[in-house]
Scaffold this motif. Structure first.
Motif, PDB file in Angstrom:
ATOM      1  N   GLU A 203       0.810  -1.211   0.000  1.00 36.68           N
ATOM      2  CA  GLU A 203       0.000   0.000   0.000  1.00 36.68           C
ATOM      3  C   GLU A 203       0.851   1.272   0.000  1.00 36.68           C
ATOM      4  OE1 GLU A 203      -2.872  -0.072   3.108  1.00 36.68           O
ATOM      5  OE2 GLU A 203      -3.817  -1.931   2.416  1.00 36.68           O
ATOM      6  N   GLN A 204       2.167   1.095   0.011  1.00 36.97           N
ATOM      7  CA  GLN A 204       3.074   2.237  -0.045  1.00 36.97           C
ATOM      8  C   GLN A 204       4.060   2.034  -1.211  1.00 36.97           C
ATOM      9  OE1 GLN A 204       4.912   2.459   3.821  1.00 36.97           O
ATOM     10  NE2 GLN A 204       3.141   3.410   4.772  1.00 36.97           N
ATOM     11  N   PRO A 205       3.596   2.134  -2.439  1.00 36.11           N
ATOM     12  CA  PRO A 205       4.489   1.960  -3.585  1.00 36.11           C
ATOM     13  C   PRO A 205       5.450   3.137  -3.718  1.00 36.11           C
ATOM     14  CG  PRO A 205       2.341   2.705  -4.312  1.00 36.11           C
ATOM     15  CD  PRO A 205       2.219   2.447  -2.842  1.00 36.11           C
ATOM     16  N   ALA A 206       6.491   2.929  -4.493  1.00 37.54           N
ATOM     17  CA  ALA A 206       7.448   4.010  -4.743  1.00 37.54           C
ATOM     18  C   ALA A 206       6.739   5.194  -5.388  1.00 37.54           C
ATOM     19  CB  ALA A 206       8.567   3.506  -5.652  1.00 37.54           C
ATOM     20  N   PRO A 207       7.193   6.413  -5.097  1.00 35.52           N
ATOM     21  CA  PRO A 207       6.517   7.597  -5.633  1.00 35.52           C
ATOM     22  C   PRO A 207       6.485   7.604  -7.156  1.00 35.52           C
ATOM     23  CG  PRO A 207       8.079   8.202  -3.902  1.00 35.52           C
ATOM     24  CD  PRO A 207       8.311   6.752  -4.205  1.00 35.52           C
ATOM     25  N   VAL A 208       5.348   8.023  -7.691  1.00 39.72           N
ATOM     26  CA  VAL A 208       5.230   8.184  -9.142  1.00 39.72           C
ATOM     27  C   VAL A 208       6.003   9.411  -9.599  1.00 39.72           C
ATOM     28  CG1 VAL A 208       3.605   8.570 -11.036  1.00 39.72           C
ATOM     29  CG2 VAL A 208       2.984   7.036  -9.146  1.00 39.72           C
ATOM     30  N   ASP A 209       5.960  10.458  -8.793  1.00 39.38           N
ATOM     31  CA  ASP A 209       6.694  11.682  -9.107  1.00 39.38           C
ATOM     32  C   ASP A 209       8.193  11.397  -9.024  1.00 39.38           C
ATOM     33  OD1 ASP A 209       7.843  14.154  -9.328  1.00 39.38           O
ATOM     34  OD2 ASP A 209       6.639  15.104  -7.751  1.00 39.38           O
ATOM     35  N   PRO A 210       8.934  11.486 -10.118  1.00 38.61           N
ATOM     36  CA  PRO A 210      10.369  11.161 -10.087  1.00 38.61           C
ATOM     37  C   PRO A 210      11.167  12.104  -9.210  1.00 38.61           C
ATOM     38  CG  PRO A 210       9.791  12.194 -12.172  1.00 38.61           C
ATOM     39  CD  PRO A 210       8.507  11.925 -11.461  1.00 38.61           C
ATOM     40  N   GLU A 211      10.615  13.277  -8.896  1.00 38.87           N
ATOM     41  CA  GLU A 211      11.355  14.248  -8.107  1.00 38.87           C
ATOM     42  C   GLU A 211      11.251  13.986  -6.612  1.00 38.87           C
ATOM     43  OE1 GLU A 211      13.420  16.473  -9.436  1.00 38.87           O
ATOM     44  OE2 GLU A 211      12.889  15.418 -11.272  1.00 38.87           O
ATOM     45  N   ARG A 212      10.325  13.142  -6.196  1.00 34.80           N
ATOM     46  CA  ARG A 212      10.202  12.845  -4.771  1.00 34.80           C
ATOM     47  C   ARG A 212      11.312  11.893  -4.335  1.00 34.80           C
ATOM     48  NH1 ARG A 212       4.459  11.819  -1.806  1.00 34.80           N
ATOM     49  NH2 ARG A 212       3.479  13.838  -2.203  1.00 34.80           N
ATOM     50  N   THR A 213      11.645  11.948  -3.043  1.00 34.25           N
ATOM     51  CA  THR A 213      12.635  11.017  -2.499  1.00 34.25           C
ATOM     52  C   THR A 213      12.144   9.582  -2.692  1.00 34.25           C
ATOM     53  OG1 THR A 213      13.443  12.577  -0.855  1.00 34.25           O
ATOM     54  CG2 THR A 213      13.751  10.241  -0.393  1.00 34.25           C
ATOM     55  N   TRP A 228       9.900   3.023   8.233  1.00 34.17           N
ATOM     56  CA  TRP A 228       9.355   4.307   8.669  1.00 34.17           C
ATOM     57  C   TRP A 228       9.736   5.438   7.723  1.00 34.17           C
ATOM     58  CZ3 TRP A 228       5.448   3.555  11.364  1.00 34.17           C
ATOM     59  CH2 TRP A 228       5.398   2.572  12.367  1.00 34.17           C
ATOM     60  N   GLY A 229      10.824   5.301   7.001  1.00 29.82           N
ATOM     61  CA  GLY A 229      11.161   6.304   6.002  1.00 29.82           C
ATOM     62  C   GLY A 229      10.175   6.292   4.849  1.00 29.82           C
ATOM     63  N   ARG A 230       9.847   5.081   4.387  1.00 33.65           N
ATOM     64  CA  ARG A 230       8.848   4.978   3.316  1.00 33.65           C
ATOM     65  C   ARG A 230       7.496   5.497   3.787  1.00 33.65           C
ATOM     66  NH1 ARG A 230      11.865   0.148   2.674  1.00 33.65           N
ATOM     67  NH2 ARG A 230      10.409  -1.009   3.993  1.00 33.65           N
ATOM     68  N   ASP A 231       7.134   5.192   5.024  1.00 29.65           N
ATOM     69  CA  ASP A 231       5.868   5.681   5.566  1.00 29.65           C
ATOM     70  C   ASP A 231       5.840   7.210   5.614  1.00 29.65           C
ATOM     71  OD1 ASP A 231       3.324   5.194   7.307  1.00 29.65           O
ATOM     72  OD2 ASP A 231       4.567   6.477   8.565  1.00 29.65           O
ATOM     73  N   PHE A 232       6.947   7.797   6.054  1.00 26.18           N
ATOM     74  CA  PHE A 232       7.026   9.252   6.186  1.00 26.18           C
ATOM     75  C   PHE A 232       6.900   9.946   4.825  1.00 26.18           C
ATOM     76  CE2 PHE A 232       9.932  13.040   6.515  1.00 26.18           C
ATOM     77  CZ  PHE A 232       9.090  13.809   7.289  1.00 26.18           C
ATOM     78  N   VAL A 233       7.623   9.456   3.844  1.00 28.53           N
ATOM     79  CA  VAL A 233       7.584  10.067   2.508  1.00 28.53           C
ATOM     80  C   VAL A 233       6.224   9.810   1.851  1.00 28.53           C
ATOM     81  CG1 VAL A 233       8.608  10.047   0.204  1.00 28.53           C
ATOM     82  CG2 VAL A 233      10.078   9.955   2.233  1.00 28.53           C
ATOM     83  N   HIS A 234       5.693   8.600   2.019  1.00 25.48           N
ATOM     84  CA  HIS A 234       4.418   8.257   1.393  1.00 25.48           C
ATOM     85  C   HIS A 234       3.286   9.147   1.900  1.00 25.48           C
ATOM     86  CE1 HIS A 234       1.275   5.722  -0.365  1.00 25.48           C
ATOM     87  NE2 HIS A 234       0.663   5.743   0.815  1.00 25.48           N
ATOM     88  N   ARG A 235       3.366   9.554   3.166  1.00 19.64           N
ATOM     89  CA  ARG A 235       2.293  10.344   3.760  1.00 19.64           C
ATOM     90  C   ARG A 235       2.465  11.851   3.525  1.00 19.64           C
ATOM     91  NH1 ARG A 235       2.299  11.059   8.324  1.00 19.64           N
ATOM     92  NH2 ARG A 235       4.171  10.072   9.166  1.00 19.64           N
ATOM     93  N   THR A 236       3.364  12.251   2.670  1.00 20.47           N
ATOM     94  CA  THR A 236       3.529  13.682   2.395  1.00 20.47           C
ATOM     95  C   THR A 236       2.195  14.276   1.941  1.00 20.47           C
ATOM     96  OG1 THR A 236       5.817  13.313   1.676  1.00 20.47           O
ATOM     97  CG2 THR A 236       4.790  15.404   1.066  1.00 20.47           C
ATOM     98  N   PRO A 237       1.666  15.262   2.659  1.00 19.08           N
ATOM     99  CA  PRO A 237       0.360  15.817   2.268  1.00 19.08           C
ATOM    100  C   PRO A 237       0.474  16.631   0.987  1.00 19.08           C
ATOM    101  CG  PRO A 237       1.287  17.074   4.078  1.00 19.08           C
ATOM    102  CD  PRO A 237       2.194  15.898   3.883  1.00 19.08           C
ATOM    103  N   THR A 238      -0.577  16.606   0.221  1.00 19.60           N
ATOM    104  CA  THR A 238      -0.615  17.440  -0.981  1.00 19.60           C
ATOM    105  C   THR A 238      -1.055  18.852  -0.592  1.00 19.60           C
ATOM    106  OG1 THR A 238      -2.923  16.917  -1.437  1.00 19.60           O
ATOM    107  CG2 THR A 238      -1.249  15.427  -2.352  1.00 19.60           C
ATOM    108  N   ALA A 239      -0.854  19.772  -1.516  1.00 22.02           N
ATOM    109  CA  ALA A 239      -1.302  21.148  -1.278  1.00 22.02           C
ATOM    110  C   ALA A 239      -2.808  21.194  -1.079  1.00 22.02           C
ATOM    111  CB  ALA A 239      -0.894  22.037  -2.457  1.00 22.02           C
ATOM    112  N   ALA A 240      -3.539  20.351  -1.819  1.00 14.34           N
ATOM    113  CA  ALA A 240      -4.998  20.334  -1.693  1.00 14.34           C
ATOM    114  C   ALA A 240      -5.420  19.815  -0.313  1.00 14.34           C
ATOM    115  CB  ALA A 240      -5.604  19.467  -2.793  1.00 14.34           C
ATOM    116  N   GLN A 241      -4.734  18.811   0.181  1.00  9.82           N
ATOM    117  CA  GLN A 241      -5.068  18.290   1.516  1.00  9.82           C
ATOM    118  C   GLN A 241      -4.846  19.338   2.595  1.00  9.82           C
ATOM    119  OE1 GLN A 241      -2.511  14.777   1.298  1.00  9.82           O
ATOM    120  NE2 GLN A 241      -4.319  13.462   1.492  1.00  9.82           N
TER     121      GLN A 241
END
Length: 551
Positions: A203-213, A228-241
């Protein structure tokens, strides 16, 4: 064993005074402490503390005999044993009868319901077998010591032989426990935590955005970030959120994380972190937070989501993992790993930050929770950056081992309580609890702001081994709202209660070592001065985080 042999053993090996002190210690272990305990945990504490009480009496008795003083109980050992057993059972029974009320006294101040009816029986059912087990182990150690002492008396004076036997037995037990049992347990724990760290959550795949960590263009592989690193990056909120949460325009924050497996040494991970931060534009944000996580590498959502929301996403956060183990195990196995990583990461970020023109730099803050607070404080070169200071630091739940926390606590204004001390004029360091700062310092902040967020009921902050012999300072003066007024100090017992409080410190949100978003909001607001910040915005944001999970 024949009946006469059993009686002889009991009269010779069982101490009436030890039984009385064991029963007394057991009863006192049930009294209120900093954190509520379920009956199984309470039973474990009671059994261990009862055994400790027995051995304390046994030690006093042995020293008494070693000094050649008369044994007052030897002339009538059987009646003394019966009386001692009766008193011990009476103490234990009184303690068990009062135990639910004592436990409820702790539960009331942290907002928990009363205990269940089976509380007493479960405590007794756990405590008694454990006491007998530890007592039996003590008798085996005692037999070994006596045999070594008898053997030593063939060649040495009796007292020297006795002391030598004690030293040899203590060394043997230490080697067995620390060198064999503990090492095996820690090895198993390390393997277990390392396996969990490798596991990839579908449920935490690698980011689609190539610019994300962790994305395609990242300097860091997604697999190497750790659980926990993957969890932290995966949960990055969007501007809309963020905009939906706050009702204000927002941008997407930046989150960079370097896992333990990303590089071999602390310095290499620090350099890699800074390079990735530069790549994704972290230094172009208005605020940069260097976060040192606890042992496992977990990044507390309550701390990071809140500052991103109050600053409308204009934040970059950088974290680096240094261990797979929990904070307690990490401190036990290899405390130097966290200290090295904290210092290396801050130095690398600070060097890059200083290389930029002051008008183009982000505001720079350091954050640490628990062991992360200890490690980042140790690597915080306060005197070396006086000419060009960063903007501030937020440290939550600073462990009692922290030299900075000890300095603030011991050098406080004597009119302030130890659980929320006032230090100096408040222009550099301020300490807050759930109740905020009290009172607000009269002097304004200086160029560098440091906030220590500590809960009064957090034993990890307030524990001290000296509590075995002396009342801890947090029990003097006015009590904090989340510390029971019925909590009392008892020699030896209170130290064991607080040690257990450290183990169960994460059970009640907003108390103990469980720091919550609402209190992080107040701490961050004191540091970063959010734009257009008002009490209404504060209350709305606090209510939003009370009603929702992390991003």
């Amino acid at each position: 064993m024949p009946e006469r042999g059993v009686r002889s053993f009991l009269q010779e090996r069982v101490s009436a005074t030890g039984l009385v002190l064991a029963g007394t210690f057991f009863a006192l272990s049930l009294t209120p402490s900093l954190m509520p305990r379920d009956p199984v945990v309470q039973g474990v504490l009671g059994g261990v503390v009862a055994a400790v009480g027995y051995e304390v009496a046994n030690l006093v008795r042995s020293v008494w005999r070693w000094l050649g003083l008369p044994d007052l109980l030897r002339p009538r050992p059987r009646p003394a044993l019966r009386v001692g057993l009766a008193l011990a059972l009476a103490c234990a029974a009184v303690g068990l009868w009062l135990a639910p009320g004592w436990q409820d006294a702790t539960r009331r101040v942290v907002g928990l319901p009363p205990v269940e009816d089976f509380h007493r029986a479960l405590i007794a059912g756990v405590a008694l077998p454990l006491f007998l087990l530890v007592w039996g182990a003590g008798r085996i150690v005692g037999v070994l010591g006596r045999r070594l002492s008898r053997w030593g008396r063939r060649y040495l004076p009796p007292r020297i032989a006795a002391v030598g036997a004690i030293v040899l037995v203590a060394a043997l037990v230490s080697v067995l426990v620390n060198g064999v049992l503990l090492r095996a347990a820690l090895g198993a724990a390390d393997a277990s935590f390392a396996a969990a760290d490798v596991f990839l959550d579908p449920e935490q795949p690698a980011p689609v955005d190539p610019e994300r960590t962790g994305g395609a263009a990242s300097l860091l592989r997604w697999e190497d970030l750790g659980r926990w690193g993957r969890d932290f990056v995966h949960r990055t909120p969007t501007a809309a959120q963020l905009a939906s949460l706050t009702g204000r325009p927002a941008t997407e924050p930046i989150r960079v994380y370097v896992g333990r497996r990303s590089a071999e040494t602390a310095e290499e991970r620090a350099r890699l972190a800074v390079a990735e931060l530069v790549r994704v534009g972290g230094f172009d944000k208005g605020t940069l937070v260097v976060a040192i996580p606890p042992g496992t590498g977990w990044m507390d959502p309550g701390a990071h989501d809140t500052v991103e929301a109050m600053l409308d996403g204009d934040v970059a956060t950088l974290g680096v993992q240094y261990s797979y183990l929990t904070s307690v195990l990490s401190l036990w196995v290899a405390p130097e790993y966290g200290l090295e990583q904290g210092a290396a990461l801050f130095d690398a970020v600070y060097e890059e930050w200083r290389s930029r023109p002051p008008e183009e730099r982000p505001r720079l803050y350091v954050f640490g929770l628990s062991q992360g607070a200890l490690n980042s404080q140790a690597g915080f070169p306060l005197l070396d950056m006086l000419a060009d200071p960063i903007d501030g630091a937020l440290w939550a739940g600073s462990p009692f081992l922290s030299p900075l926390w000890q300095r603030v606590r011991d050098g406080r204004d004597p009119e302030s309580p130890v659980w929320r001390p006032r230090y100096g004029n408040g222009s550099l360091i301020r300490v807050m609890s759930q109740e905020g700062f009290d009172p607000e310092p009269a002097d304004p902040w200086g160029p560098l702001r440091i906030v220590l967020l500590n809960y009064p009921s957090d034993a990890i902050v307030h524990f001290t081994p000296v509590s075995a012999l002396r009342r801890p300072a947090f029990l003097a003066g006015p009590r904090a709202p989340d510390v029971s007024p019925e909590l009392r100090w008892f020699p030896v017992v209170t130290m064991f209660q607080m040690a257990l409080d450290m183990v169960v410190a994460l059970q009640v949100p907003g108390h103990g070592h469980y720091y919550v978003a609402e209190d992080y909001i107040d701490a961050w607001a004191a540091l970063v001065d959010p734009p257009d910040w008002t009490p209404a915005r504060r209350d709305a944001l606090a209510a939003a985080f009370r009603d929702r999970e992390a991003f």
